[in-house]
Scaffold this active site. Structure first.
Site, PDB file in Angstrom:
ATOM      1  N   SER A 111       0.799  -1.231   0.000  1.00 46.15           N
ATOM      2  CA  SER A 111       0.000   0.000   0.000  1.00 46.15           C
ATOM      3  C   SER A 111       0.830   1.279   0.000  1.00 46.15           C
ATOM      4  O   SER A 111       0.299   2.355  -0.277  1.00 46.15           O
ATOM      5  CB  SER A 111      -0.950   0.013   1.201  1.00 46.15           C
ATOM      6  OG  SER A 111      -2.001  -0.900   1.013  1.00 46.15           O
ATOM      7  N   LYS A 146       0.623   3.198  -3.150  1.00 43.23           N
ATOM      8  CA  LYS A 146      -0.577   3.981  -3.471  1.00 43.23           C
ATOM      9  C   LYS A 146      -0.324   5.488  -3.401  1.00 43.23           C
ATOM     10  O   LYS A 146      -0.973   6.263  -4.110  1.00 43.23           O
ATOM     11  CB  LYS A 146      -1.711   3.606  -2.512  1.00 43.23           C
ATOM     12  CG  LYS A 146      -2.158   2.153  -2.596  1.00 43.23           C
ATOM     13  CD  LYS A 146      -3.129   1.826  -1.480  1.00 43.23           C
ATOM     14  CE  LYS A 146      -3.539   0.369  -1.483  1.00 43.23           C
ATOM     15  NZ  LYS A 146      -4.394   0.017  -0.328  1.00 43.23           N
ATOM     16  N   TYR A 152      -2.663  -2.599 -10.719  1.00 47.35           N
ATOM     17  CA  TYR A 152      -2.703  -2.462  -9.253  1.00 47.35           C
ATOM     18  C   TYR A 152      -1.828  -3.515  -8.572  1.00 47.35           C
ATOM     19  O   TYR A 152      -1.003  -3.195  -7.709  1.00 47.35           O
ATOM     20  CB  TYR A 152      -4.151  -2.573  -8.782  1.00 47.35           C
ATOM     21  CG  TYR A 152      -4.318  -2.609  -7.287  1.00 47.35           C
ATOM     22  CD1 TYR A 152      -4.136  -1.460  -6.518  1.00 47.35           C
ATOM     23  CD2 TYR A 152      -4.652  -3.790  -6.633  1.00 47.35           C
ATOM     24  CE1 TYR A 152      -4.288  -1.486  -5.140  1.00 47.35           C
ATOM     25  CE2 TYR A 152      -4.804  -3.830  -5.260  1.00 47.35           C
ATOM     26  CZ  TYR A 152      -4.619  -2.675  -4.517  1.00 47.35           C
ATOM     27  OH  TYR A 152      -4.760  -2.718  -3.151  1.00 47.35           O
ATOM     28  N   TYR A 158      -3.937   3.258   7.913  1.00 44.30           N
ATOM     29  CA  TYR A 158      -5.200   2.536   8.018  1.00 44.30           C
ATOM     30  C   TYR A 158      -6.062   3.146   9.132  1.00 44.30           C
ATOM     31  O   TYR A 158      -6.129   4.367   9.275  1.00 44.30           O
ATOM     32  CB  TYR A 158      -4.961   1.033   8.219  1.00 44.30           C
ATOM     33  CG  TYR A 158      -4.089   0.405   7.158  1.00 44.30           C
ATOM     34  CD1 TYR A 158      -4.394   0.533   5.810  1.00 44.30           C
ATOM     35  CD2 TYR A 158      -2.951  -0.325   7.503  1.00 44.30           C
ATOM     36  CE1 TYR A 158      -3.600  -0.048   4.832  1.00 44.30           C
ATOM     37  CE2 TYR A 158      -2.153  -0.918   6.523  1.00 44.30           C
ATOM     38  CZ  TYR A 158      -2.485  -0.770   5.197  1.00 44.30           C
ATOM     39  OH  TYR A 158      -1.685  -1.335   4.240  1.00 44.30           O
ATOM     40  N   VAL A 184       1.244  -3.843   4.079  1.00 39.79           N
ATOM     41  CA  VAL A 184       1.082  -5.089   4.834  1.00 39.79           C
ATOM     42  C   VAL A 184       2.297  -6.006   4.751  1.00 39.79           C
ATOM     43  O   VAL A 184       2.331  -7.044   5.411  1.00 39.79           O
ATOM     44  CB  VAL A 184      -0.194  -5.861   4.427  1.00 39.79           C
ATOM     45  CG1 VAL A 184      -1.435  -5.081   4.806  1.00 39.79           C
ATOM     46  CG2 VAL A 184      -0.184  -6.195   2.941  1.00 39.79           C
TER      47      VAL A 184
END
Length: 313
Positions: free
Chosen positions: A69, A72, A197, A249, A267
């Site tokens: 992530s 992103k 992705y 998160y 993660v």
């Protein structure tokens, strides 16, 4: 780094890593992507770099891991460069969700059915659909080249074992993709978008790579070591705001209170953070807490931020 601060960090960083490392025993390595479960759960490492290129490392900082992530943040920036704010924010919102990063609940419940922000899975999938390129390979190539430029590392590449593992177990992400397509959010073929992705999440990096990428954000889009202007300042401002409000998160508020720096976790156990105008920082600790963040990595950053008085708040 000022001489005094450098000396303090150099003297204390190894001890702070040693003190935080036992926290990893209370976390778990991510296993829902099977390939990630192979990571050493006890590992903890950090790399810091300043505007002159001076760096400090401690612990298992040479361990490689996939960005997950963390990527992103940079696909959001690339999409902003390609499309501008109006187009990007017609696809994703600007608010924290209060839900898990892989939840699709609000895509059905809250109109107009766009993801709440670009750092949750649904938001990053929507962002991946508008990255420039005529096909998935061209889009992925542009993403990888952008990451390499920011990390100042032409060897940055995908971990294809993780990529395949993600793709093979991506039923929930595929469900999100089709719901986004049905809501009129996703552009292009769902499987093509998901391929982009999965690949950007599977880019392999080290703490040194993260710290160099973070350094560019810390200096508002300019690489202070080379002097190259790589990202428009406005887009860095947007990215750092999302990192502060959504980057950790459902623990983003707690992290803002305890550490007080913009950050993004993944993660695989990576954390990218920075002290604006001063340092880029990369951390890895594969054992995660219940919120999906590196349990020892968060503890380490809390310790450093308090000891060095780095909180922005």
């Amino acid at each position: 780094m000022s001489g005094l601060e450098f000396e303090q960090l150099q003297q204390n960083l190894p001890e702070w890593v040693r003190a935080s490392q036992p926290c990893s025993a209370h976390g778990r390595v991510a296993a829902y992507i099977p390939e990630l479960s192979k990571a050493p759960g006890e590992a903890l490492g950090i790399h810091l770099i300043d505007a002159q290129g001076h760096s400090l490392t401690a612990g298992d900082s040479s361990l490689s891991f996939t960005m997950q992530s963390i990527s992103k943040v940079f696909t959001l920036i690339l999409a902003l460069i390609d499309n501008g704010e109006e187009k990007v924010f017609s696809k994703v919102g600007m608010e924290p969700t209060g839900d898990n990063f892989n939840s699709m609940l609000k895509l059905e419940l809250v109109r107009p059915g766009i993801p709440f922000n670009p750092l949750i899975n649904a938001g990053a999938i929507a962002v991946s659909s508008i990255i420039g390129g005529d096909n998935p390979d061209e889009k992925s190539s542009r993403v990888l080249q952008f990451f390499r430029k920011l990390a100042h590392n032409d060897a940055l590449d995908y971990d294809y074992d993780v990529y395949r593992s993600e793709s093979d177990t991506a039923n929930l992400n595929r469900s999100m993709g089709y719901l986004l397509k049905d809501n009129g959010v996703l552009e292009g073929n769902v499987d093509d978008v998901l391929d982009v992705y999965f690949k950007h999440c599977s880019v392999n990096a080290t703490c040194a790579d993260l710290s160099r990428m973070a350094l560019v954000l810390a200096f508002d889009g300019t690489d202070p070591i080379t002097g190259a202007s790589l990202i428009p300042r406005r887009y860095v401002q947007i990215a750092k705001t999302f990192m502060t409000t959504c980057g950790m998160y459902n623990a983003s508020g707690e992290f803002a209170i305890q550490v007080g720096l913009p950050a993004k976790s993944g993660v695989s156990g990576g954390i990218l953070t920075m002290v604006p105008g001063r340092y880029g920082i990369g951390v890895v600790g594969p054992a995660l807490n219940a919120k999906g963040n590196s349990i020892a990595g968060v503890q380490l950053l809390e310790t450093i931020s308090r000891q060095m008085n780095w909180s922005l708040f």
